[in-house]
Design an enzyme around this catalytic site. Sequence first.
Site, PDB file in Angstrom:
ATOM      1  N   ALA A   1      26.502  29.254 -20.413  1.00 53.44           N
ATOM      2  CA  ALA A   1      26.828  29.913 -21.812  1.00 53.44           C
ATOM      3  C   ALA A   1      27.191  31.460 -21.801  1.00 53.44           C
ATOM      4  CB  ALA A   1      25.569  29.629 -22.696  1.00 53.44           C
TER       5      ALA A   1
ATOM      6  N   GLU B   1      17.043  22.948 -17.412  1.00 49.73           N
ATOM      7  CA  GLU B   1      15.522  22.478 -17.954  1.00 49.73           C
ATOM      8  C   GLU B   1      15.483  21.294 -18.706  1.00 49.73           C
ATOM      9  OE1 GLU B   1      13.741  26.118 -17.130  1.00 49.73           O
ATOM     10  OE2 GLU B   1      15.650  27.275 -17.130  1.00 49.73           O
TER      11      GLU B   1
ATOM     12  N   ASN C   1      31.290  21.018 -15.902  1.00 52.35           N
ATOM     13  CA  ASN C   1      31.745  20.177 -14.549  1.00 52.35           C
ATOM     14  C   ASN C   1      31.025  19.100 -14.569  1.00 52.35           C
ATOM     15  OD1 ASN C   1      32.382  19.161 -12.159  1.00 52.35           O
ATOM     16  ND2 ASN C   1      31.401  21.193 -11.131  1.00 52.35           N
TER      17      ASN C   1
ATOM     18  N   ARG D   1      29.263  21.345 -24.609  1.00 53.15           N
ATOM     19  CA  ARG D   1      30.482  20.668 -23.843  1.00 53.15           C
ATOM     20  C   ARG D   1      30.024  20.905 -22.355  1.00 53.15           C
ATOM     21  NH1 ARG D   1      36.239  21.417 -24.246  1.00 53.15           N
ATOM     22  NH2 ARG D   1      35.919  23.185 -25.954  1.00 53.15           N
TER      23      ARG D   1
END
Lengths: 717, 285
Positions: free
Chosen positions: A490, A683, A609, A606
């Site tokens: 992010a 996490e 990958n 989103r």
Amino acid sequence: MKYIGKEVSRVDGVAKVTGMAKYAAEFQLKNTAYGYIVQSTCPKGTILKIDTSEAEKLPGVLKIYTHLNTPKSKSQSGFVALQSDRILFNGQPVALVIAETFEQARYAAQLIQIEYKTEPFNTELEKAEPKPARSAKVRGNPKKAFEESPVKIVAEYTIPIEHHNPIEPHAAIAAWEGDSLTIFVKTQGVKDMQNHLAQSFGIAKEQVHVISPFVGGAFGSALNPHYYPFLAAMAARDLKRPVKLSYTRRQMFTGHGYRPYTWQKVSIGATEDGKLQSIIHEAITNSSSFEDFIEASNNYGRSLYNCPNYDTPYRIAKLDLPTPTWMRAPGMVSGAFALECALDELAYKLKIDPLELRLINYAETDPDTGKPFSSKALRECYIKGAELFGWKNRKFEPRSMRDGRWLVGWGMATGIWGAFMLPASVKITYKADNTAYVESATSDIGPGTYTVITIIAAEFLGLPIEKVKFSLGDSQMPDAPLQGGSFTTASVGTAAQGAALQIKQKFLELARKSDPVFSNINQEEVEMSEGYLRLKTEPSKAISISELMQKNGLKEITETYTARPSSERQKYTTMAHGAQFVEVKADEELGIIKVTRVVETTATGRVINKKTSHSQEIGGVVWGIGMALQEATEIDHRYGRMITTDLATYHFPVNADIHEVITEFVEENDTIVNPLGIKGMGELCMVGIPAAVANAVFHATGKRIRQLPITPDKLFD
Amino acid sequence: MIPAPFEYYKANSTDEALKLIRDFGEEAKFLAGGQSLIPMMKVRFARPTKLIDISKVQELRYISLDGDYIKIGGLTTHRELEKSSIIIEKIPVLAHCAHEIADIQIRNVGTIGGSLAHADPSADYPPVVLALNAVIVAKSIAQEREIPINDFFLEAFTAELRPDELLVEIKIPVMKPNEKAAYIKIGHPATGFSVVNCAVKITLDKEKIEKARVAFGGFVTVPYLDEKVGEFLIGKPANIDTITQASELVAEGREVIGDYYADADYRRHLAKSVFVRVMKKALEI
């Protein structure tokens, strides 16, 4: 999108499997001396005498450092080694041998004789007097609401100390030139390491160069700098030659922190129809005698379930052990184990399906702050997960499902993790041959950061993946936060997008000067694609970037962009969520538990990958299974010593323990968290697993095990 | 993980090995496959100052049928036992037991003689050789003697072998058609060593149990023949009721070891469950 959201193999995969990827201890410097750490066998007290004479006589031994001759660090925050005669924990470094070879240093270390004056000590949480650690905000009147609730659950849960066991041990190679230090070291944050060492030696940050291109797993264990980089640098400076120092596997257990021992008590009050009225979630975790380590275990459910009255008192118990640290999903996974199990207990008391109970208390807005969620597809995760798992075929009663001699149990839980973002910078150099070089001082401890940042840069520069080279793990690169808290993609990903868009802006400005087609066009109307700047609406109208650069006498252009969390985020609660469904099979005679099936559905904005993200989710599931059934660092309280300090006695899952694992994403379109809508997942993917396993064990056997790990003997207690 | 210094000697024959041990006395150890001794030396639990390597003494590496006995040379590897057509045909439970040991690399070099002499209470062979009523042949330069298996395991890691003796052979009675045997272990997930293991040999007289040898390891400091359970079984019908009743007697009055992976109560519980499974396996019920 050409690359974002697709499946891309790791760009560093070939380097890793061929051994070309260099880890900290693998760098070669001429004239390197080797260190070996000597550890205390006393848990608390004072060093009375330390005799290094025999060791010093050995060939190859250069110097032995103890508290008597080690230069003082200019920073005394946290634990600094060899600074005094005080012993604070068993396994504390008390001497450092430096020799021409590793073998000489290790042998000399065995000849050092130390006398201690041992003082009374305590390594048991149950025998400590915990102290309040932070003042949590109390919601409503939890005590009164609990007393008045028609249905009540009170249960206590414990989690033992657990250790991250990355395969790469901690290691550093330090070398000085004058007052400038270069250090190759295992770290999750080159900038933090740089600050730590600059402060320790009282030099400017710019005089410390930290290099850490590859990290062989860390999971939180390389967030803090720990004591060894200072020791390596100290000895290298003193001896005027490079020094290499690494932990042994056993030293990993006292040298980098651990998940604290956690005691929790959950009191839930609810109505007959399952509406939560009050949750009092207490926690005590252990810390060391010299530092207060706090994690938010009992805050787990505050933003997750609608409950008008909520209290989360938290205390820490000071023990004579090393200080705990963050370990994958710190706090949240511990809190989830207690609260998600307690909710399962409540579901059984109410005779309501456990999934139904969570839907009854589903929070549409954040009950803790009243703010809306920037996005929250948890309901969709529940529905999709239940469907994939076949939850509707579950029989409610414990011990009601069988497969031959195996009892079958189905359990579920929820996971939550903050969608964090921190300021981060990325530099991109675009060359006239249509290649791009991207840099940021972030880390890749395994999640695939090399790959996702490459993907984002390639996407917005319009270049094939292989034409983009991303470098990281160097303190001379643009600022980035350490890699932890699931905020790297992010933060750094947003910066990479920003830098790429700035490059495009530069090319657009040049294009306006040379081609009238672009004169009244703004940035949103053009894209970079395969070496051209094109109009999105009319792709035939394009200008060659290399020609444009040639025309302007440019070999390359470089842009640096710093991404910061938007102020818009403040109006929302930003979280990622997931649901976990687990099948266990239990052997009633032997108490053996197998996790035969896991379905995990995750809503984390989103997904950049899909390939590496699925890998990460599977890794989290495996970790959660280990936490549920196997992991524990045992302490011999007679000596205050951790005893399961190798990979034979510290258990975690191997291939044979892992059966079917299905991970699916529910995508969210959330442009509030950041323009690309990225949340973290590293996490989150393990948060609900231990609870889901424990709940499945209850469903299979009718036994509620509240002490992790759920070893076979506990089923017969 | 580096052993203390030691002198290394290589013996090419049994006689040469026995002469060396006579000369060196207690400071020397035989090195056979080295699968237990070397790890113990690496962590310095064992610090022999002299090692006599017997691994190439070919004359101690054999499996042969001799009348009612199978004779196994002390240096026969686990892998050889596991794959031996004689063992598979005549004492299949021993082949199965050898197969259960560690991993294939270890089985390729580890030897039955070395394992038995090491007398690890969690090893695989002890309950099996106890149940099969084996005889151990030990040899010194002065004499050769036979030791009944019931007298062989003395304490944890201590067998009935004198400092100058070498375990040269294991003799095991061939199974008769009315004899049934089985072995099951519950292994420690990381080390593979037994948390509990159990072997039985049952002699049937039609539907009744005529003789029973029931042996355990793993959860006690010395592998042992459970005579109480064995006696209980004699004369009883070979059925599930008998087995269940007998399981109540397992480890009765015995001190059971426990650790942080499996406490004593759990191991005692396991021993009963494993006994039931072994009996069912042996009797095919």
